[in-house]
Motif scaffolding. Sequence first.
Motif, PDB file in Angstrom:
ATOM      1  N   LEU A 274      -0.024  -6.623  -3.058  1.00  0.00           N
ATOM      2  CA  LEU A 274      -0.363  -5.215  -3.320  1.00  0.00           C
ATOM      3  C   LEU A 274      -0.434  -4.480  -1.989  1.00  0.00           C
ATOM      4  O   LEU A 274      -1.133  -4.918  -1.062  1.00  0.00           O
ATOM      5  N   VAL A 275       0.324  -3.371  -1.898  1.00  0.00           N
ATOM      6  CA  VAL A 275       0.427  -2.650  -0.636  1.00  0.00           C
ATOM      7  C   VAL A 275       0.126  -1.180  -0.899  1.00  0.00           C
ATOM      8  O   VAL A 275       0.525  -0.640  -1.929  1.00  0.00           O
ATOM      9  N   VAL A 276      -0.600  -0.534   0.026  1.00  0.00           N
ATOM     10  CA  VAL A 276      -0.843   0.909  -0.081  1.00  0.00           C
ATOM     11  C   VAL A 276      -0.208   1.576   1.138  1.00  0.00           C
ATOM     12  O   VAL A 276      -0.472   1.165   2.277  1.00  0.00           O
ATOM     13  N   ALA A 277       0.667   2.560   0.913  1.00  0.00           N
ATOM     14  CA  ALA A 277       1.408   3.161   2.025  1.00  0.00           C
ATOM     15  C   ALA A 277       1.490   4.672   1.853  1.00  0.00           C
ATOM     16  O   ALA A 277       1.154   5.215   0.801  1.00  0.00           O
ATOM     17  N   ASN A 278       1.942   5.339   2.932  1.00  0.00           N
ATOM     18  CA  ASN A 278       1.929   6.798   2.990  1.00  0.00           C
ATOM     19  C   ASN A 278       3.333   7.372   2.800  1.00  0.00           C
ATOM     20  O   ASN A 278       4.214   7.166   3.640  1.00  0.00           O
ATOM     21  N   THR A 279       3.539   8.129   1.731  1.00  0.00           N
ATOM     22  CA  THR A 279       4.845   8.740   1.479  1.00  0.00           C
ATOM     23  C   THR A 279       5.219   9.711   2.593  1.00  0.00           C
ATOM     24  O   THR A 279       6.389   9.883   2.919  1.00  0.00           O
ATOM     25  N   LEU A 280       4.203  10.365   3.187  1.00  0.00           N
ATOM     26  CA  LEU A 280       4.476  11.359   4.235  1.00  0.00           C
ATOM     27  C   LEU A 280       4.896  10.682   5.534  1.00  0.00           C
ATOM     28  O   LEU A 280       5.580  11.274   6.350  1.00  0.00           O
ATOM     29  N   ARG A 281       4.455   9.430   5.726  1.00  0.00           N
ATOM     30  CA  ARG A 281       4.789   8.699   6.957  1.00  0.00           C
ATOM     31  C   ARG A 281       5.097   7.239   6.595  1.00  0.00           C
ATOM     32  O   ARG A 281       4.306   6.330   6.868  1.00  0.00           O
ATOM     33  N   PRO A 282       6.287   7.007   5.994  1.00  0.00           N
ATOM     34  CA  PRO A 282       6.585   5.655   5.502  1.00  0.00           C
ATOM     35  C   PRO A 282       6.521   4.592   6.597  1.00  0.00           C
ATOM     36  O   PRO A 282       6.233   3.436   6.332  1.00  0.00           O
ATOM     37  N   GLY A 283       6.776   5.001   7.845  1.00  0.00           N
ATOM     38  CA  GLY A 283       6.780   4.018   8.923  1.00  0.00           C
ATOM     39  C   GLY A 283       5.394   3.779   9.519  1.00  0.00           C
ATOM     40  O   GLY A 283       5.225   2.911  10.376  1.00  0.00           O
ATOM     41  N   ALA A 284       4.403   4.548   9.063  1.00  0.00           N
ATOM     42  CA  ALA A 284       3.049   4.408   9.636  1.00  0.00           C
ATOM     43  C   ALA A 284       2.403   3.130   9.120  1.00  0.00           C
ATOM     44  O   ALA A 284       3.010   2.379   8.364  1.00  0.00           O
ATOM     45  N   SER A 285       1.166   2.916   9.548  1.00  0.00           N
ATOM     46  CA  SER A 285       0.488   1.702   9.123  1.00  0.00           C
ATOM     47  C   SER A 285       0.306   1.716   7.604  1.00  0.00           C
ATOM     48  O   SER A 285       0.327   2.778   6.975  1.00  0.00           O
ATOM     49  N   ARG A 286       0.157   0.561   7.016  1.00  0.00           N
ATOM     50  CA  ARG A 286      -0.101   0.455   5.582  1.00  0.00           C
ATOM     51  C   ARG A 286      -1.145  -0.629   5.370  1.00  0.00           C
ATOM     52  O   ARG A 286      -1.427  -1.402   6.279  1.00  0.00           O
ATOM     53  N   THR A 287      -1.690  -0.665   4.180  1.00  0.00           N
ATOM     54  CA  THR A 287      -2.706  -1.679   3.886  1.00  0.00           C
ATOM     55  C   THR A 287      -2.138  -2.730   2.955  1.00  0.00           C
ATOM     56  O   THR A 287      -1.516  -2.392   1.945  1.00  0.00           O
ATOM     57  N   GLU A 288      -2.372  -3.970   3.309  1.00  0.00           N
ATOM     58  CA  GLU A 288      -1.968  -5.062   2.441  1.00  0.00           C
ATOM     59  C   GLU A 288      -3.240  -5.661   1.853  1.00  0.00           C
ATOM     60  O   GLU A 288      -4.189  -5.963   2.592  1.00  0.00           O
TER      61      GLU A 288
END
Length: 442
Positions: A274-288
């Motif tokens: 399960l991953v949470v990511a930012n549509t506005l900054r797809p390359g930014a950090s994300r949470t796993e």
Amino acid sequence: MSLKVLKFGGSSVGSAEALRRAAGIVRDELPAGGLVVVSALRGTTDQILDACAAAGRGDLATAQTILAAIQARHQAVAEELGLTQAVAPAWPPLFTRLDQLLTGMAMLGETTARARDAALAVGETLSANLAALCFQGTFQDVRQVMQTDARFGKARPRLEALREAAAPWRQALAAGALWITQGFLGSSPEGVTTTLGRGGSDTSATLLGEALDAEEVQIWTDVDGVLTADPSLVKEARPIPQMSLGEAEALSAFGAKVLHADSLAPGGRAGFRLVVANTLRPGASRTEILPVPPARAAGAVTSVAYKEGISLLRFPASAGLEPPLEAARSLEEAGALRFGLISSPAGTLLAVRPETHAATEVLGTLAASGVPCESGWAVVALVGEGLRADPVAALRHLGELGQEPVGGLLTGSSTVSMAFLVPESRLGSLIPRLHSRCVLGY
Ligand code: ADP
Ligand code: ASP
Ligand code: MG
């Protein structure tokens, strides 16, 4: 073949620009097909609820003004994407349906939870149809598979029926289809439209991930993953790269809106990533979010969550345990969230958030029957695997509450969270302070 489910929230599909960005993410993440779940365009669900409320008061003119605004906004987004002709077959019947539902509510002078769910489905379906065109996939109605009970406004999934209904979806997706579907909606045993509760599209995505044997579910939103606190109250909130399922569960249960409270259980059962990511900054950090906890210092707090709108019901010791238990049961059955039920020789405290009209009514009935009932409370939770590792250290954090008028402690020391009740008016100063002392300063 390994399946991915992507979910885009309202702000990720809130404008033509956002939809174009989301289309790029779908191209990158799902080159060989997969499932995409989308919410209604940002603000649409609130608008539909406002329209239903106006219609229920008999004010059809206001309801239709809101409907016209919803229609104009959707048409403008479609036009900007060059999809005006493409949406022409799907959209007009949906607008007509919403108009008819509102007219019916206005004629009756009431709106039921069942009718509201039918109206809300229009917002989700408009969006999913548009996204299917924009992402060059095929629209599929989630109500074919998302089997729920008939608790309108806060329906619960029927997991076996869901898994069975999902068999054709598993087959088509395994063969490489790119399907776009609605979040938030379900279908009762009688085939009537239900909704999973506000913010429920996250749960749609993870339930579908479970039923479809997905390898990964990605929740695309408007922040760089799960943060150490709500960024609207805490400027310094920072992303959490990895967190345990237990931490995510506690955080969402105690109010962090980034993940719907029911959205973690399917991953716990099925074991997908399960991953949470930012549509506005797809390359930014994300949470796993990991089934196995990442290493945390003993006593460390990973994040702070809160939820306002809590009511406290106080039962005297002389009442015994049955009345509070019965109240908790009927409130939950009507869709309330229970944040605490504490009993001691001094009496019993029940902390709930109504969530639905039906639950608000039950609360009103209890108050009218003489149960002392106070609104205006909030629950605040410190969350972290470090609290499990060192429960005694957790108690030190209570020192931060100093002069705060705490209404009750809600959890024991053996879990990944420690929660307490404070007046809502204290949140603005308390949350940033707890964040800087307990999360950053630890
Ligand atoms: P979506 O429309 O994508 O479902 P939501 O508005 O439901 O998005 O959830 C994302 C929002 O959750 C963020 O914009 C942020 O304001 C809020 N939020 C609250 N607590 C947190 C947290 N701990 N981490 C990240 N976001 C949070
Ligand atoms: N559109 C629904 C809501 O606003 C569901 C969701 O966004 O998750 O609550
Ligand atoms: Mg959401």
